[in-house]
Write an enzyme that holds these catalytic residues in place. Sequence first.
Site, mmCIF file in Angstrom:
data_model
loop_
_atom_site.group_PDB
_atom_site.id
_atom_site.type_symbol
_atom_site.label_atom_id
_atom_site.label_comp_id
_atom_site.label_asym_id
_atom_site.label_seq_id
_atom_site.Cartn_x
_atom_site.Cartn_y
_atom_site.Cartn_z
ATOM 1 N N ASN A 62 -67.415 -0.327 22.184
ATOM 2 C CA ASN A 62 -68.166 0.262 21.064
ATOM 3 C C ASN A 62 -67.250 1.074 20.161
ATOM 4 O O ASN A 62 -66.329 1.744 20.622
ATOM 5 C CB ASN A 62 -69.399 1.052 21.532
ATOM 6 C CG ASN A 62 -69.105 2.105 22.582
ATOM 7 O OD1 ASN A 62 -68.141 2.018 23.323
ATOM 8 N ND2 ASN A 62 -69.942 3.118 22.636
ATOM 9 N N GLU A 64 -67.691 3.793 17.223
ATOM 10 C CA GLU A 64 -68.661 4.656 16.556
ATOM 11 C C GLU A 64 -68.114 5.156 15.217
ATOM 12 O O GLU A 64 -66.935 4.972 14.898
ATOM 13 C CB GLU A 64 -69.040 5.802 17.495
ATOM 14 C CG GLU A 64 -69.734 5.272 18.731
ATOM 15 C CD GLU A 64 -70.298 6.357 19.646
ATOM 16 O OE1 GLU A 64 -69.963 7.540 19.478
ATOM 17 O OE2 GLU A 64 -71.095 5.992 20.530
ATOM 18 N N CYS A 73 -71.844 -1.821 18.489
ATOM 19 C CA CYS A 73 -71.857 -1.927 19.958
ATOM 20 C C CYS A 73 -70.731 -2.836 20.457
ATOM 21 O O CYS A 73 -70.271 -3.743 19.752
ATOM 22 C CB CYS A 73 -73.173 -2.542 20.430
ATOM 23 S SG CYS A 73 -74.623 -1.545 20.124
ATOM 24 N N GLU A 75 -70.819 -5.275 22.620
ATOM 25 C CA GLU A 75 -71.153 -6.703 22.719
ATOM 26 C C GLU A 75 -70.887 -7.420 21.405
ATOM 27 O O GLU A 75 -70.365 -8.535 21.359
ATOM 28 C CB GLU A 75 -72.635 -6.895 23.086
ATOM 29 C CG GLU A 75 -73.028 -6.374 24.448
ATOM 30 C CD GLU A 75 -73.483 -4.913 24.443
ATOM 31 O OE1 GLU A 75 -72.939 -4.116 23.654
ATOM 32 O OE2 GLU A 75 -74.368 -4.586 25.240
ATOM 33 N N CYS A 112 -78.709 -3.803 23.460
ATOM 34 C CA CYS A 112 -79.749 -3.403 22.499
ATOM 35 C C CYS A 112 -80.306 -4.640 21.794
ATOM 36 O O CYS A 112 -79.740 -5.739 21.887
ATOM 37 C CB CYS A 112 -79.170 -2.409 21.489
ATOM 38 S SG CYS A 112 -78.162 -3.187 20.211
ATOM 39 N N CYS A 115 -77.877 -6.567 19.476
ATOM 40 C CA CYS A 115 -76.883 -7.348 20.225
ATOM 41 C C CYS A 115 -77.521 -8.598 20.817
ATOM 42 O O CYS A 115 -76.913 -9.671 20.819
ATOM 43 C CB CYS A 115 -76.253 -6.503 21.328
ATOM 44 S SG CYS A 115 -75.088 -5.301 20.662
HETATM 45 N N1 THU Z 1 -73.947 0.707 22.937
HETATM 46 C C1 THU Z 1 -73.245 -0.438 23.161
HETATM 47 O O1 THU Z 1 -72.065 -0.563 22.817
HETATM 48 N N2 THU Z 1 -73.889 -1.448 23.801
HETATM 49 C C2 THU Z 1 -75.158 -1.378 24.289
HETATM 50 O O2 THU Z 1 -75.633 -2.356 24.854
HETATM 51 C C3 THU Z 1 -75.939 -0.151 24.116
HETATM 52 C C4 THU Z 1 -75.326 0.910 23.293
HETATM 53 C C5 THU Z 1 -73.238 1.814 22.287
HETATM 54 C C6 THU Z 1 -73.684 2.155 20.899
HETATM 55 C C7 THU Z 1 -73.254 3.602 20.806
HETATM 56 O O3 THU Z 1 -71.884 3.656 20.455
HETATM 57 C C8 THU Z 1 -73.389 4.131 22.229
HETATM 58 O O4 THU Z 1 -73.413 2.993 23.061
HETATM 59 C C9 THU Z 1 -74.646 4.960 22.446
HETATM 60 O O5 THU Z 1 -75.774 4.279 22.014
#
Ligand code: THU
Length: 161
Positions: A62, A64, A73, A75, A112, A115
């Site tokens: 991920n 941010e 994310c 994925e 999520c 994704c």
């Molecule tokens: N996140 C992912 O990378 N994948 C997921 O399946 C769920 C959430 C990340 C997004 C954000 O950077 C952090 O996790 C918190 O939501």
Amino acid sequence: MKEVELKISIQEYDNVNELSNDDQVLIERAKRNVETAYSPYSHFGVGAAVLLDNGEIIDGNNQENAAYPSGLCAERVAMFYANSKYPKAKPLTIAVTAKTKGHFVANPIPPCGSCRQVLLETESRFKSDLRIILVGENKIQVLKNVKSLLPLSFDGGFLKV
Ligand code: THU
């Protein structure tokens, strides 16, 4: 009126050694990728790894952003990169795990909604099941395809007139 029930099937393992060697290698890559996640806001690092049918493993985590919705994310970072680098290689399996407060999650984290939609596009595009391995320290869940995670899904088929 009739009620329609949809059934999904998930394989659950409590030990990584029960999985194939290929799966274990992919899980290790997903775990490794957590370490380079950029998650200064959530402190929730997510790692993903995608195995392609050309034998390559594509990494992602991920990323941010101070403008929160601009982040992405793990994925999607992994899958978009896989599709951009090797547009002809079919993604076979994606493994995902996460770490918070210095520990890998005890239970698997499910992708999520956005994704799931992106993974579904890949599954439809290559007309072939994309397996998903969700990794927690106490439990590993394996789904045989993305469709199982996203029933009643919207795909390109609906855009055809
Ligand atoms: N996140 C992912 O990378 N994948 C997921 O399946 C769920 C959430 C990340 C997004 C954000 O950077 C952090 O996790 C918190 O939501």
